[in-house]
Each structure stands twice: as C-alpha cells, then as structure tokens.
Design a protein around this motif. Sequence first.
Motif, PDB file in Angstrom:
ATOM      1  N   GLY A   1       1.640  14.514  -5.822  1.00 29.52           N
ATOM      2  CA  GLY A   1       2.842  13.692  -5.755  1.00 29.52           C
ATOM      3  C   GLY A   1       3.161  13.306  -4.328  1.00 29.52           C
ATOM      4  N   GLY A   2       4.314  12.668  -4.165  1.00 27.72           N
ATOM      5  CA  GLY A   2       4.728  12.292  -2.827  1.00 27.72           C
ATOM      6  C   GLY A   2       4.412  10.858  -2.511  1.00 27.72           C
ATOM      7  N   VAL A   3       5.157  10.296  -1.567  1.00 31.15           N
ATOM      8  CA  VAL A   3       4.966   8.912  -1.182  1.00 31.15           C
ATOM      9  C   VAL A   3       3.611   8.752  -0.521  1.00 31.15           C
ATOM     10  CG1 VAL A   3       5.841   7.090   0.301  1.00 31.15           C
ATOM     11  CG2 VAL A   3       7.434   8.555  -0.929  1.00 31.15           C
ATOM     12  N   GLY A   4       2.881   7.706  -0.916  1.00 36.28           N
ATOM     13  CA  GLY A   4       1.572   7.445  -0.352  1.00 36.28           C
ATOM     14  C   GLY A   4       0.465   8.250  -0.992  1.00 36.28           C
ATOM     15  N   SER A   5       0.771   9.122  -1.958  1.00 36.11           N
ATOM     16  CA  SER A   5      -0.255   9.911  -2.623  1.00 36.11           C
ATOM     17  C   SER A   5      -1.002   9.044  -3.617  1.00 36.11           C
ATOM     18  CB  SER A   5       0.386  11.087  -3.366  1.00 36.11           C
ATOM     19  OG  SER A   5       1.100  10.615  -4.489  1.00 36.11           O
ATOM     20  N   SER A  46      -1.066   9.227  -6.787  1.00 36.32           N
ATOM     21  CA  SER A  46      -0.262   8.834  -7.935  1.00 36.32           C
ATOM     22  C   SER A  46       0.568   7.595  -7.620  1.00 36.32           C
ATOM     23  CB  SER A  46       0.639   9.986  -8.377  1.00 36.32           C
ATOM     24  OG  SER A  46       1.477  10.407  -7.334  1.00 36.32           O
ATOM     25  N   GLU A  47       1.023   7.438  -6.369  1.00 36.74           N
ATOM     26  CA  GLU A  47       1.785   6.250  -6.001  1.00 36.74           C
ATOM     27  C   GLU A  47       0.880   5.023  -5.970  1.00 36.74           C
ATOM     28  OE1 GLU A  47       4.656   3.957  -5.718  1.00 36.74           O
ATOM     29  OE2 GLU A  47       5.169   6.089  -5.591  1.00 36.74           O
ATOM     30  N   VAL A  48      -0.331   5.179  -5.455  1.00 41.20           N
ATOM     31  CA  VAL A  48      -1.285   4.069  -5.464  1.00 41.20           C
ATOM     32  C   VAL A  48      -1.645   3.705  -6.903  1.00 41.20           C
ATOM     33  CG1 VAL A  48      -3.561   3.290  -4.705  1.00 41.20           C
ATOM     34  CG2 VAL A  48      -2.198   4.768  -3.219  1.00 41.20           C
ATOM     35  N   VAL A  49      -1.819   4.710  -7.737  1.00 37.59           N
ATOM     36  CA  VAL A  49      -2.118   4.459  -9.154  1.00 37.59           C
ATOM     37  C   VAL A  49      -0.988   3.679  -9.801  1.00 37.59           C
ATOM     38  CG1 VAL A  49      -2.285   5.582 -11.411  1.00 37.59           C
ATOM     39  CG2 VAL A  49      -3.710   6.368  -9.529  1.00 37.59           C
ATOM     40  N   ARG A  50       0.248   4.102  -9.577  1.00 38.00           N
ATOM     41  CA  ARG A  50       1.395   3.423 -10.201  1.00 38.00           C
ATOM     42  C   ARG A  50       1.483   1.971  -9.739  1.00 38.00           C
ATOM     43  NH1 ARG A  50       4.016   8.626  -9.859  1.00 38.00           N
ATOM     44  NH2 ARG A  50       4.624   8.231  -7.711  1.00 38.00           N
ATOM     45  N   ALA A  51       1.302   1.747  -8.434  1.00 35.48           N
ATOM     46  CA  ALA A  51       1.386   0.382  -7.905  1.00 35.48           C
ATOM     47  C   ALA A  51       0.265  -0.489  -8.463  1.00 35.48           C
ATOM     48  CB  ALA A  51       1.330   0.414  -6.383  1.00 35.48           C
ATOM     49  N   THR A  52      -0.942   0.063  -8.534  1.00 34.07           N
ATOM     50  CA  THR A  52      -2.086  -0.690  -9.057  1.00 34.07           C
ATOM     51  C   THR A  52      -1.904  -0.987 -10.533  1.00 34.07           C
ATOM     52  OG1 THR A  52      -3.531   0.378  -7.436  1.00 34.07           O
ATOM     53  CG2 THR A  52      -4.586  -0.676  -9.326  1.00 34.07           C
ATOM     54  N   ARG A  53      -1.429   0.011 -11.274  1.00 33.61           N
ATOM     55  CA  ARG A  53      -1.228  -0.175 -12.713  1.00 33.61           C
ATOM     56  C   ARG A  53      -0.216  -1.285 -12.982  1.00 33.61           C
ATOM     57  NH1 ARG A  53       1.337   4.467 -14.085  1.00 33.61           N
ATOM     58  NH2 ARG A  53      -0.610   5.629 -14.171  1.00 33.61           N
ATOM     59  N   ARG A  85       6.872   3.472  -0.421  1.00 37.00           N
ATOM     60  CA  ARG A  85       6.557   2.996  -1.765  1.00 37.00           C
ATOM     61  C   ARG A  85       6.490   1.474  -1.799  1.00 37.00           C
ATOM     62  NH1 ARG A  85       9.955   5.729  -6.390  1.00 37.00           N
ATOM     63  NH2 ARG A  85       8.705   7.445  -5.537  1.00 37.00           N
ATOM     64  N   LYS A  86       7.396   0.833  -1.080  1.00 37.15           N
ATOM     65  CA  LYS A  86       7.398  -0.631  -1.039  1.00 37.15           C
ATOM     66  C   LYS A  86       6.122  -1.149  -0.398  1.00 37.15           C
ATOM     67  CE  LYS A  86      10.277  -4.522   0.474  1.00 37.15           C
ATOM     68  NZ  LYS A  86      11.532  -4.913   1.176  1.00 37.15           N
ATOM     69  N   ARG A  87       5.668  -0.468   0.648  1.00 40.40           N
ATOM     70  CA  ARG A  87       4.451  -0.874   1.338  1.00 40.40           C
ATOM     71  C   ARG A  87       3.229  -0.735   0.417  1.00 40.40           C
ATOM     72  NH1 ARG A  87       1.104  -3.737   4.330  1.00 40.40           N
ATOM     73  NH2 ARG A  87      -0.599  -2.505   5.165  1.00 40.40           N
ATOM     74  N   VAL A  88       3.162   0.350  -0.322  1.00 41.10           N
ATOM     75  CA  VAL A  88       2.041   0.576  -1.235  1.00 41.10           C
ATOM     76  C   VAL A  88       2.014  -0.507  -2.318  1.00 41.10           C
ATOM     77  CG1 VAL A  88       1.062   2.150  -2.957  1.00 41.10           C
ATOM     78  CG2 VAL A  88       1.937   3.054  -0.796  1.00 41.10           C
ATOM     79  N   ARG A  89       3.172  -0.839  -2.864  1.00 39.46           N
ATOM     80  CA  ARG A  89       3.235  -1.871  -3.900  1.00 39.46           C
ATOM     81  C   ARG A  89       2.842  -3.232  -3.346  1.00 39.46           C
ATOM     82  NH1 ARG A  89       8.971  -0.243  -6.911  1.00 39.46           N
ATOM     83  NH2 ARG A  89       8.192   1.694  -7.866  1.00 39.46           N
TER      84      ARG A  89
END
Length: 661
Positions: free
Chosen positions: A12-16, A18-25, A121-125
């Motif tokens: 978990g955590g920002v930039g992990s 799971s965050e990349v997965v969520r943004a890609t999904r 999170r905004k940057r990853v998205r």
Amino acid sequence: MILLFVVFGLVGGVGSSSEVVRATRRTLSNFAKEGSNGHVGRGREAPIRTSFFNALQDIEKSIIVAEYNHRRVSTTGANQALRKLRRMVISAAMNGKYKIGRELYGLTSVMESKRSLSRSRKRVRRSAQSFADFLKDKLGDQTFYQFFNIESGTSLTFVIDVTGSMTEDIAQVKEMVKELSSTEENEEDPGSGFYTFLIAPFSDPGYGPVDIFNDKGEFLSALESIEVVGGGDCDEMVLSGLVEALQFGEYYSPIFIFTDASAKDTYELDSVNTLATSLDAPLYFFITDGHDCSREMDTYKQIADETNGQVISLTKKEIGRLGRFVASTGVGRSLLGAGSDKSSSSGRIDKRDGTKVHTIDFLVDDTVSNLLVTVSFTHPSGSCYLLSPDFDVKYPEFTSTSTNSRIYEIHRPLTGSWTLKAVTSISDGFSYRINSISPSTLDFGFYFIRSYGQRETVTDYVIPGESLRVVLTALSEKEKMGNARLEVVNIHGDVLNTITSLTRNPDNEHQLITTFSVPDVTFRLKLSGKTEAGLSFSRTSQQTIIPSRVVLKPMSLTLQKRTLGPGSKGNIYLILQHYSPHPLTLNIRYTSSVGIIKRVSPSSIERMSPGRRRAIKLEYEIPRDTLEGTELRVIVMASDEGETIKGTCVYTALVTKYAST
C-alpha cells in the motif's frame, strides 16, 4: 513450507504498485468503454468484453513484477530510458506481440510513475493517462483496441497433416473456412473474430514452416495451394508440427489439429503441453477415419485434458460442417464445466445390458447468452441427450456418423439447472465441455504472489503441499461474484478441495482473496457464487496449473533479459531448485525457436540435494536478419534418469533494435 501472500491489501501507500494498478485500471477501463460503445459503431450501451479484463490482468501482474525488479529508479537518464521503453511497446503492438507488449506496458507505467520525485496520487494518475494517450496516438484506434483486447478477437491456427491420405480432409477444411467467413462476425459482437491466421503443415518426416497471415483471403489462398506429399504408414509427425505452431501461436488463442493418423513423435509430448499451457491455448484435435491401421488416441486425449481442449472423431466429409464451432472460439468463452468417463462424480452401471449412464448437472445463469455443449465419444455406440430446466430435450446442431459425437448450440438458454446424460458401454470413453459463448461472458482470472521477506512478486510456479494465497478477479465490468465458493478440481472435474472463506479485496471490489493447500496433481480452479441478478453461477478456470517439486525459473525478468537485439550474443540464466525429499540426478534439455540457443551448461547435475539451487546458463545468438518484433520462446526441461520430466520453464523475449545492452 513456503507461504505466499497476495499483493493487494499488503502493498500500500502512495506511489506503490497498488496505486499504479488503480490508476492504470481506471485509465484503460475508460478507453474500453469508449471502444465498446463508440469505435465499433453500435450506437448503444455495450458491456466491456471479457477479453479486455484478461489483458488488464496481464498488465496488473507485470506492474507487480516491475515494482519488485525495479525498486530503485534513478532519475538520471530516465527520459532516455522511457523513450526506449515506449518504442518497445509500440514495436510489440505493431507486430502483434500483444502479451509481451502488455508486460512492457506495465513496466513502462511503473517507470513513468517513478521518474519524478513527486509521486502523489494525482501524479500517478496523470502519468497513466498521458502514457495511454501517447500510445493511442502512435498506434491508431484499431491497433490500440486490439492491443488491450478492447476489440475481441484471437489468432486462429490450423496444424494440418499434408500426407497423401488427407486430400479430402484439406478440401473440407477449405469449405470450413468459407463457412467461417460467413458466420464469424455477427450483430451481437461486431468486433469478434480472428485477426491473424497461421498454417503449420506436417507430414513424415517433415514439418513446417509456419505461415502467418493477417488477411483471411490470403489464408484461404494458402489453404488452396496446399499439396499433399509423403505418408503411407500409420503414424505421422503430428506433435513436431504442433510444437512448431506453438512457437508462433498467440496467447489465449485456439489451435486446431487435423489428421487421420497417430503421432509417432510422442517424445515431443512434454514440449507440447509446456508450450500450450504457457500460452493458455486450447488444443482441438479433429481426427478422421482415413487409415486402415488402428490409431492410438490416448496421446491426443492427454494433451486435450491438459490444455482445456477436446478430441473430436469424425468422418472426412464432416469437417466442412464445423465452421460455426470454430468461429465460436473467436468470441469470448468461459467454461461452465468439463469432464470425461474418468471423472468419479457421475455414472451408474446397468448390469443388464453392460452400459454406463453418466449424469452431469450444470447451472446456466443470466450472463450466458449462448450455450455450447460438446460431447465426444470413442465409439459410435455412445449416445447422449441434453435436458433444459423445463424438461425440454434439445437436439444437437451436429452429430458425427463416425462416433456419434455431438455439438449443441442454444441461443438465449433458460436459466437454471440443466442436465446432460451420456450413455456408453462400460469399456468405452467419452468427454464433454460446456461453454458460455459471449463477448462479455462472466469469467474469472487468478494469479499467485510469492513473498520474499517484506517484498512480493507474481509467481509462475507452485509446489505441492505449500500453503498458497490466490487473487481471484471477476473479468467483468459489473459482476462481483457474491457468496463465492472456490473448489480445486483435477483435469477430469473431480473436486479435490473446497474453500468457502474468501475475503473481498478492499482496493478492488471485483477481487477475492483466499488460501488453499496446493495438491500434488494437475488442477484447475472452480468458482461458484451469485451473479449481480442473484442467480447461481459456476465457472471453471481456462488455465491449467501443474505443480512441481523441481522449479526452473529465469534468474531475472528485468528489461535487459526480456528484450534482445538482432545480431546480439550473450547468456540467459535460469535458477534450478528442487523440493523433493531425496537427491535427484537431473538432465537439462531445451527447444528454441529459430535455433537461438547454442549451448546449455551444465547439461546434467548429479545427485542434487533437496533445497539446493543451481544456475543454468543458456548461451544465445540472435541472427542479424531476425525481424523487428519477433517473439522468441525457449522451452527448458529438467528430467530425471528415467527421462521423466520433473520441471519446465518457458522463457520469452522480444527481438527489437531498441533492446537494452
């Protein structure tokens, strides 16, 4: 005992990852909705195809692997590295190497998200959206949608016996392709069908080469130009031709084998099963009655069982009538059930007339728009009937006069409990498959995560007896698999274990997590539960899992070892480790496409102790004239002194001028 952990909820955590997965999904799902409703020109709301969620799972897995292998990314030279990565993804997509291209896409997504010190999170998205927009602009709509399986469709491979006795078979295959052309696309799924076509001929003693076509007309012309040659004995080089085809076949795509002979090259059996299961490619054998000598069918049945395929015996003239059946494999399909006379769950013996009655009950839910039931018999004495929930007997679309094998196709079937009854003599065999055929059929995918200390990554191997956590994903936009139950079943459909304690992933409402003990036999997963409408459903995984106590795996799946340049030389390293209770003497052999592997060392290991690890070195040389975007596949197998295969590995790499050095 090795314990495996699932990544979602643990990482978990920002930039992990799971965050990349969520943004890609989220980014790719928006493109999938756009493609389903707009690009295909339907003018109405359309569900996202199941095949897209398969592609999305490929990318999620690659993101997890990328996070594991590229934990620390220097910003020095990051822009240049990303430019090369993007070009590799484009090369793979433009050359139809979608699976390895999606793996590179996942790696690129991780690198994109890490190149800035600001990983909010905004940057990853924003990175996920920017990369997808860039790729769509470079590839164009059609290739972009095919790359992510937003447009349904697969590759179609015909492995054809071209010996003298196959003249009529080949003529009927041509008729089948003509019928295929008229039935392949339909109003329900305009984007379905086949986008590439492969022909892999074999005779005796020759086989190959494999021809690949992007145009159906060229494919038909190539069939028209086939000339029969050789043969004259009972057995042919069936499996060698099949291995050749599997070296070039696409992932998740069906392969059809046409022959009237037994296989003389059974030494290729392990290569066939290893490659086919790595591609998730079902193998369908169409066996005709051309030879005067008896045919050995057990090899074909074993392959079909391992690969979720089927053996259908028929007359030569009947091949041309199977165009609709072949066409159905180009549309999304999920497995409602499969089994054979070897299944222990059905059948009673009638001692009065020496017959055995097999009763198979199965559920049809509200997501099944087309039902396909295939029943194969060994001898014509077999018979069957299909009964709907309102006790209406359904008639088959196709019945073979050779073995009485049958194919049932039911459009808009009634929901509820259906019954298939098959009657055979006690000594005869049969097999059946029950499929839901629809571009948006309910299905599920899964993968395993292995833990190394505080870090996790996707694992491609499982060891008998280990406690294993698995991530189950509904391959659907809406379905969440309520009240789910997981069963571990063998290849004959018999239940080995039942798990009812499944936990929903808090990061993804379409995912479930559970733990089970890995059996010591080849197995599949069977998931049951409730659909969104509240009806009971049951699905069996298309993927087959083969546990092994001898593990062969790439030492590293970093970018440097997934892309190779034309004319390059070097070494590929594998790790060999065994968990058997006693020392083993192991021999190492390999099969590679275009002969890229020159040497393996060591080629044998004497009395390797349990738990020990050994590095296996494969020396490779890529021909300079290898085409850009070629995917290379190397099968490595470890066998004991009795030549029994103990462990296998399929290493894949993309040949590209942008490869890292």
